[in-house]
Design an enzyme around this catalytic site. Structure first.
Site, PDB file in Angstrom:
ATOM      1  N   SER A 256      -6.330   2.130  -5.252  1.00 40.87           N
ATOM      2  CA  SER A 256      -7.011   1.115  -3.890  1.00 40.87           C
ATOM      3  C   SER A 256      -7.036   2.227  -2.940  1.00 40.87           C
ATOM      4  CB  SER A 256      -6.099   0.177  -3.766  1.00 40.87           C
ATOM      5  OG  SER A 256      -5.034   0.218  -3.263  1.00 40.87           O
ATOM      6  N   LYS A 257      -7.714   1.700  -2.066  1.00 43.56           N
ATOM      7  CA  LYS A 257      -7.808   2.696  -0.695  1.00 43.56           C
ATOM      8  C   LYS A 257      -6.869   2.440   0.275  1.00 43.56           C
ATOM      9  CE  LYS A 257     -11.623  -0.564   1.088  1.00 43.56           C
ATOM     10  NZ  LYS A 257     -12.613  -0.961   1.219  1.00 43.56           N
ATOM     11  N   ARG A 258      -6.028   1.211  -0.174  1.00 42.61           N
ATOM     12  CA  ARG A 258      -4.857   1.095   0.968  1.00 42.61           C
ATOM     13  C   ARG A 258      -3.748   2.181   0.608  1.00 42.61           C
ATOM     14  NH1 ARG A 258      -6.660  -1.412   4.246  1.00 42.61           N
ATOM     15  NH2 ARG A 258      -7.547  -3.471   3.491  1.00 42.61           N
ATOM     16  N   ARG A 470      -4.063   6.608   7.355  1.00 41.15           N
ATOM     17  CA  ARG A 470      -3.153   6.217   6.211  1.00 41.15           C
ATOM     18  C   ARG A 470      -1.888   7.269   5.957  1.00 41.15           C
ATOM     19  NH1 ARG A 470      -7.532   4.972   2.925  1.00 41.15           N
ATOM     20  NH2 ARG A 470      -8.197   7.124   2.814  1.00 41.15           N
TER      21      ARG A 470
END
Ligand code: GLU
Length: 480
Positions: A256-258, A470
């Site tokens: 996931s992009k998290r 991030r």
């Protein structure tokens, strides 16, 4: 299905955003499958979900897959004998197919309002029952249907799943999968906007395009019963199904992009070589002989074995990819490396966008590099003295940074949209807008003073800006 049917496989991405690394993975597998079996590899754009449609997405899918060297034999841009290859251009086909099902009683119109469906869902949730349609409209008399149509009540068309019943299908990697119709909802085939759902369009097209093997991610297994029922309802032979293990984050959650950059745009802009990324994707899932670590597409086409794929979710290990990319970079002749740098890191069009941003603020040419360094760096690591607004705790600042990441992720990448995103964040949190801008500046540029912030973010690009945020969050949370 006859064994001598020509092999035709496809990927069917939906243009809903940045091209995903999972799409590249599945594209690679389909590509190899076709190359190994003298088949055709088809690209079909599944753009029937108009609420999630992103205008630029299709082009980005084309460019990213081409960049990786995964050329398709048929598709919207290259043509082929089974077009059109964009679902939005095939809506007549779906309507005709649904009509056939309606005429034979295998599908029916449903006039239930969204409010009624919502109330039903809530009741079922409260009673801990799985959400499903209660078939009210299956009981409507022809007269009631005509009356609704005359009054122009909006409707969807649902499939009448035979009840009770049971169907099985074979997954080529997993064997027989059996499902009880008690667990299959009367799925919507045609939405009230006249567009088909994924299930209907997917089956109609796979049939019309004579797809022999559907190779897709594991997450679609639960849709397959619905597809198999549709093939049966139409009286069509179903293709073979191969569901590939999902890529995972190092903590084994679904990628996931998290936790990981998942946009192919990011990998390209951050300076990964396509050959290294393809090699890395080929290592996932165990289709290659275990003693091989470095190989190209041609070697993969030669040695990859689908039967060898292991079903445990392969971990998308960014560290490993970085290491492998380094190996590829070191193998380049310096002249080629220079060419790569000139094209990717110091690209002409990139420089052209940066120059006006620094022009206003320099006294010597050399200062341009001081001002613009963050455009060329993989990582900037602002210390708390730089990113912490006065009188804010580290904790609340990191919380704001997470919100900033979420806000920017959802934002269009235009000046007005970015400005609104930052101002909205300020308003919601009670932070002065100035502090939100300062925090963003610190994370993006590593400094308290920089060229114009939003213009810089626009030039730096969405994928890399999000990655910077991030990484900032990861680094600072680890330091806590
Ligand atoms: N449109 C689906 C997707 O976005 C296609 C899934 C399939 O291959 O059937 O991945």
């Amino acid at each position: 299905m006859m064994n001598d049917t020509p092999i035709r496989v496809r990927i069917a991405p939906s243009p809903t955003g940045d091209p995903h690394v999972g799409t590249a993975y599945i594209a690679l597998l389909n590509y190899l499958f076709a190359r190994q079996r003298h088949g055709r590899f088809i690209l079909r754009i599944e753009d029937t979900d108009r609420t999630r449609f992103v205008e630029t997405s299709e082009q980005m899918i084309f460019e990213s897959l081409r960049w990786l060297g995964l050329a398709w034999d048929e598709g919207p841009d290259v043509g082929g004998g089974y077009g059109p290859y964009r679902q939005s251009e095939r809506t007549e086909l779906y309507r005709a197919a649904v009509l056939r099902l309606q005429e034979s009683g295998k599908a029916y119109r449903c006039f239930c309002t969204p409010e009624r469906l919502e109330a039903m869902r809530k009741q079922q949730a409260a009673a801990k029952q799985p959400p499903r349609y209660d078939r009210t409209c299956l009981q409507l008399s022809p007269a009631q249907v005509s009356e609704n149509l005359a009054r122009q009540v909006p409707f969807v068309v649902r499939m009448a799943v035979p009840q009770p019943g049971e169907t099985t299908f074979r997954d080529e990697l997993r064997g027989e999968i059996r499902f009880d119709h008690a667990n299959v909802d009367d799925q919507v085939l045609l939405k009230s906007d006249g567009y088909p759902t994924y299930h209907l369009a997917n089956v109609v097209d796979d049939h019309a395009m004579e797809i022999s093997d559907v190779i897709r991610a594991e997450e679609w297994i639960s849709s397959t019963p619905k597809h198999v029922l549709l093939y049966q309802a139409f009286g069509w032979p179903a293709p073979r199904f191969w569901h590939m293990p999902l890529l995972r984050n190092p903590d084994k959650s679904k990628i996931s992009k998290r936790k990981n950059p998942v946009s192919l745009i990011y990998y390209r802009q951050a300076g990964f070589l396509p050959a290294a990324l393809i090699n890395f994707l080929g290592l996932l899932g165990g289709g290659m002989p275990a003693d091989l670590e470095q190989f190209n597409l041609a070697e993969m086409a030669e040695k990859f074995q689908f039967e060898r794929i292991s079903l445990g979710g392969p971990v998308f290990d960014l560290e490993k990819l970085r290491w492998l990319n380094g190996v590829y970079l070191r193998a380049l002749p310096p002249e080629t490396l220079l060419g790569e740098l000139r094209e990717n890191v110091f690209g002409e069009s990139y420089l052209r966008q940066i120059v006006p941003l620094v022009q206003e603020r320099i006294e010597t040419l050399a200062q341009a590099a001081d001002l613009a360094d963050f455009f060329f760096r993989d990582e900037v690591a602002p210390p708390p003295e730089v990113y912490l607004p006065k009188k804010r705790s580290k904790e609340e600042t990191l919380k704001m940074s997470s919100e900033l990441l979420a806000g920017l992720e959802a934002s269009d990448w235009t000046h007005p949209a970015l400005e609104k995103t930052l101002r909205d964040l300020a308003e919601q949190s009670g932070w002065p807008a100035k502090e939100v801008f300062m925090l963003f500046r610190a994370i993006l540029t590593g400094k308290t003073a920089s060229p114009p912030l939003l213009e810089s973010a626009l030039v730096f690009g969405k994928a890399r800006t999000l990655d910077r945020l991030r990484r900032f969050l990861e680094r600072e949370k680890a330091r806590k």
